[in-house]
Enzyme design. Structure first.
Site, PDB file in Angstrom:
ATOM      1  CB  THR A 383      -0.860  -0.136   1.277  1.00 41.73           C
ATOM      2  OG1 THR A 383      -1.568  -1.362   1.190  1.00 41.73           O
ATOM      3  CG2 THR A 383      -1.793   1.000   1.517  1.00 41.73           C
ATOM      4  CB  SER A 454      -9.437  -1.159   4.107  1.00 39.21           C
ATOM      5  OG  SER A 454      -8.135  -0.610   4.140  1.00 39.21           O
TER       6      SER A 454
HETATM    7  N1  GLY Z   1      -5.111  -4.097   1.389  1.00 36.87           N
HETATM    8  C1  GLY Z   1      -4.755  -3.722   2.675  1.00 36.87           C
HETATM    9  C2  GLY Z   1      -5.807  -3.002   3.398  1.00 36.87           C
HETATM   10  O1  GLY Z   1      -6.648  -2.387   2.777  1.00 36.87           O
HETATM   11  O2  GLY Z   1      -5.851  -3.045   4.594  1.00 36.87           O
END
Ligand code: GLY
Length: 572
Positions: A383, A454
């Site tokens: 991310t 998320s």
């Molecule tokens: N894909 C990692 C999150 O959204 O926590």
């Protein structure tokens, strides 16, 4: 669970002047602090008197700074950085994924924007049970309907000051003209080459001559440039309809994925009220569901607030209490939270100070055991986060993701961008851990059109006078929540300067697996012995995260980019 003999890893400590000072919380006994084996280098620090951007890419931060200099506000800069990251930081920056943005305007208004991906209309609760192993993390079936373009265009429509064509122009230039690949990005592509090589368009884009682009080479992405031009000319419709949409659907047909034209047409970013947490006189704004970040971090902070004085940094007493607070907050997260369009999230109860007091009462001197709950039913996270402040004091905290590094590893043929593998953030296999080891419940089961839960925690902190104080966030899967907690607590509770707060070793507990994860070499062996004596299973890991944070100083703003990865900042 094994702990390396931390004492054997003796290395020279490299400390910046700001890191050389150990800071103790007032009213506590002297802190053990960090172990001499903690050889994390000093973070990059950027000072600016007026406006500042920090992100996972020095090039993207420079784009944001230039937009600010041209008279753009923090939202213009954030949108420009978001598109630029899709070009220069393809492991996580994206237009084929999604994200969350927390915006605080200088007049005090706070809004959050949820542009999380959604499950395609043809997705179903048990779709991965009979699918190939890895189907939720690599390949076409792992992709949710992308939200990034809807989010970035919507943020600009509502709050932007410059023309959209101006804001997206630097990303288009970087895609066509190329940029110099640095060592970090070359090795990052190399690390995921085994997945990228599986898909012809990814191989052609990211592995020219079947090798990652070399450090110092120029990396051009003309197909991505054309996609960004379609967005420049038609806004979100340039992505969700027309040629780009046709290419996405054709890619899905080619690889037996599920996203169709209806899914793309239906996608909308959603404005939501922020989670607001009061912590020792400070106010913290963060992301509500469909991210669990704000609620889970708030629960941890509320529990910890009741320990007054807080034990000093690096002590077993502190780490034990934090682990138990994290365990409880993640248990609630994994059991109760999901897309608010589908699930009734008990946010008020989970964030009440009374509930935190109840949980604190349960915490004794020994580790508890994470309760198994009715579920009803590895990979490298990538991310990326960026923080922006403009000369008027508007602030943006934005975290965006493809989930895995390079997402699904599928590049849309002819359109030049990677698709996410966000479907793995659902509870894809009842009772089984996902890529991050999270075991989640029915609230986060797959349903058509639903946003997967998320952990992204873009956050903005105000001081006791309600003035903008800090902008913070990071990548790192579920560890995002505990990292943002640590940085905030290190600054507020342990009085660390921001560079030291970011550099300090981190811990993480997510309820299941029932172990306390620690950055190896960061803590004294005696502390770790004491934690084991309290019954914690310890799991020593490689350093994690990429905190990109800004703090107010007497001279203006100080930006800090995490020494664990390859980010950078730019300001004026
Ligand atoms: N894909 C990692 C999150 O959204 O926590």
């Amino acid at each position: 669970m094994q702990i390396p003999a931390a004492g054997l890893l003796l290395t020279l400590i490299v400390l910046s002047p700001s890191c050389a000072r150990r800071v103790e919380a007032p009213g506590t006994t002297p802190a053990d602090g960090m172990a001499p084996t903690w050889n994390m280098r000093a973070p990059r620090v950027i000072e600016a008197s007026k406006a500042l951007v920090v992100s996972g890419s020095p090039l993207a931060s420079a784009v944001g700074r230039d937009i600010l200099r041209q008279g753009g506000n923090a939202v213009d800069a954030a949108v420009a950085v978001g598109f630029a990251l899709a070009v220069v930081h393809p492991e996580a920056g994206n237009i084929g994924g999604g994200g969350f943005m927390v915006i605080r305007l200088a007049d005090g208004r706070v809004q959050t924007l949820d542009y999380r991906e959604t499950a395609p209309g043809r997705a179903s609760r048990d779709m991965y049970l009979s699918a190939a192993p890895e189907a939720s993390v690599t390949g076409h079936l792992s992709a949710g309907v992308p939200g990034a373009v809807a989010g970035l265009t919507e943020a600009h429509r509502r709050f932007g000051r410059l023309a959209f064509s101006t804001v997206i122009a630097p990303a288009i230039g970087l895609a066509y003209d190329g940029f110099l690949v640095d060592e970090y990005r070359s090795s990052s592509i190399g690390e995921d080459s085994a997945r990228l090589v599986l898909f012809p368009a990814s191989r052609a884009t990211f592995l020219p001559n079947d090798r990652p682009p070399e450090t110092g080479s120029t990396f051009r992405q003309p197909e991505l440039g054309a996609t960004l031009e379609a967005v420049r000319d038609s806004g979100a419709a340039g992505f969700y309809r027309g040629r780009v949409a046709d290419l996405i659907v054709a890619e899905m047909v080619r690889g037996h994925g599920l996203i169709d034209h209806d899914d793309l047409n239906r996608y909308r970013a959603i404005w939501r009220n922020p989670i607001e947490i009061s912590y020792r006189g400070h106010t913290i704004y963060s992301m509500p569901p469909a991210s669990s970040g704000g609620v889970t971090m708030g629960e941890i902070l509320n529990i910890m607030e009741g320990y007054d004085p807080l034990p000093a940094f690096g002590t077993a007493a502190l780490m034990h209490r934090e682990a138990e607070a994290m365990r409880r907050a993640f248990t609630d997260r994994n059991r109760h939270l999901g897309d608010p369009g589908f699930v009734n999230n008990p946010v008020q109860r989970l964030l009440s100070k009374d509930y935190a007091a109840e949980l604190r009462q349960q915490i004794g001197e020994q580790a508890s055991v994470t309760p198994r709950f009715e579920t009803g039913a590895g990979g490298g996270s990538s991310t990326t986060h960026y923080s922006v402040v403009d000369a008027d004091g508007n602030a943006v905290s934005c975290t965006t993701t493809l989930n895995n590094s390079y997402g699904s590893a599928v590049t849309v043929t002819g359109a030049g961008f990677l698709l996410n593998d966000e479907m793995d953030d659902f509870a894809t296999s009842p009772g089984e851990p996902n890529m991050y080891g999270l075991v989640q419940g029915e609230a986060n089961a797959i349903a058509p059109g639903k946003r997967m839960l998320s952990a992204m925690t873009p956050s903005i902190v105000l001081d006791r006078e309600k003035q903008l104080y800090m902008i913070v966030g990071t990548p790192g899967g579920p560890k995002i929540i505990t990292m943002v907690y640590h940085v905030i607590s290190n600054v507020i509770d342990h009085r660390m300067p921001l560079p030291e707060a970011v550099r300090a070793p981190r811990t993480h507990h997510q309820a299941l697996p029932d172990s306390l994860q620690i950055e190896g070499g960061g803590f004294l062996p005696a502390t770790l012995d004491s934690l084991e004596g309290k019954g914690h299973g310890l799991w020593s890991r490689e350093p994690w995260g990429d905190v990109e944070a800004i703090v107010r100083t007497s001279q203006g703003w100080q930006g800090v980019t995490d020494p664990r990865r390859g980010g950078g900042g730019a300001g004026y």
